[in-house]
Design a protein around this motif. Structure first.
Motif, PDB file in Angstrom:
ATOM      1  N   SER A  27      42.286 -17.005  -4.295  1.00 15.80           N
ATOM      2  CA  SER A  27      43.267 -16.474  -3.330  1.00 15.80           C
ATOM      3  C   SER A  27      42.714 -15.279  -2.572  1.00 15.80           C
ATOM      4  CB  SER A  27      44.572 -16.084  -4.026  1.00 15.80           C
ATOM      5  OG  SER A  27      45.341 -17.226  -4.295  1.00 15.80           O
ATOM      6  N   PHE A  31      42.649 -14.686   1.363  1.00 14.10           N
ATOM      7  CA  PHE A  31      43.183 -13.490   2.025  1.00 14.10           C
ATOM      8  C   PHE A  31      42.175 -12.978   3.059  1.00 14.10           C
ATOM      9  CE2 PHE A  31      45.940 -12.096  -1.858  1.00 14.10           C
ATOM     10  CZ  PHE A  31      46.830 -13.120  -1.601  1.00 14.10           C
ATOM     11  N   LEU A  67      48.306 -24.418  -0.927  1.00 12.50           N
ATOM     12  CA  LEU A  67      48.685 -23.005  -0.836  1.00 12.50           C
ATOM     13  C   LEU A  67      49.047 -22.640   0.598  1.00 12.50           C
ATOM     14  CD1 LEU A  67      45.859 -21.333  -2.948  1.00 12.50           C
ATOM     15  CD2 LEU A  67      48.127 -22.085  -3.702  1.00 12.50           C
ATOM     16  N   ILE A  69      49.084 -19.200   2.707  1.00 13.44           N
ATOM     17  CA  ILE A  69      48.608 -17.818   2.651  1.00 13.44           C
ATOM     18  C   ILE A  69      49.195 -17.082   3.851  1.00 13.44           C
ATOM     19  CG2 ILE A  69      46.575 -16.321   2.561  1.00 13.44           C
ATOM     20  CD1 ILE A  69      46.763 -18.409   0.268  1.00 13.44           C
ATOM     21  N   SER A  87      50.077 -15.326  -1.469  1.00 16.47           N
ATOM     22  CA  SER A  87      49.603 -16.691  -1.674  1.00 16.47           C
ATOM     23  C   SER A  87      50.708 -17.448  -2.398  1.00 16.47           C
ATOM     24  CB  SER A  87      48.323 -16.674  -2.522  1.00 16.47           C
ATOM     25  OG  SER A  87      47.894 -17.984  -2.801  1.00 16.47           O
TER      26      SER A  87
END
Length: 121
Positions: A27, A31, A67, A69, A87
């Protein structure tokens, strides 16, 4: 301010642990990707990631998940931008090639980060 959202499928090649769990750094890498788009949108430059603050691993991420984000700019300095990251698991892999769309996303990781961009010419 600005918010940017990316979605990413988590491939099985990223599973490192029993139960097809993916490490938390996955994650953090995402990011960085979404922060790059934030900088491009705001400043026309990819910028550089300076630091993370308050990283929280709240729920597991598994191979086969999808996911979402989200990066939201919460403060803009002259050359720095503070960004809140989240996330979320929006689809959960259920084994093999099967997955389920979740009624409510699972917040897996949150963080705050600072990026810097070059001075305006």
């Amino acid at each position: 301010m600005i918010a940017v959202t990316h979605r990413r499928y988590v491939p099985y090649s990223h599973a490192h642990y029993a139960g097809n769990l993916v490490d938390g750094a996955y994650s953090l890498g995402l990011f960085g990707d979404v922060a790059t788009e934030v900088c491009i949108q705001l400043d026309g430059d990819e910028g550089l990631f300076a630091s993370y603050d308050d990283v929280q691993f709240k729920a597991p991420i598994q191979a086969g998940d999808v996911l979402e984000i989200v990066a939201t700019v919460v403060r803009m300095g002259t050359r720095s931008r503070t960004i809140a990251f989240e996330s979320r698991v929006v689809c959960r892999g259920t084994g093999g090639s099967a997955a389920s769309v979740l009624d409510e996303p699972i917040v897996a990781v949150t963080a705050t980060g600072t990026v810097v961009v070059p001075p305006k010419a």
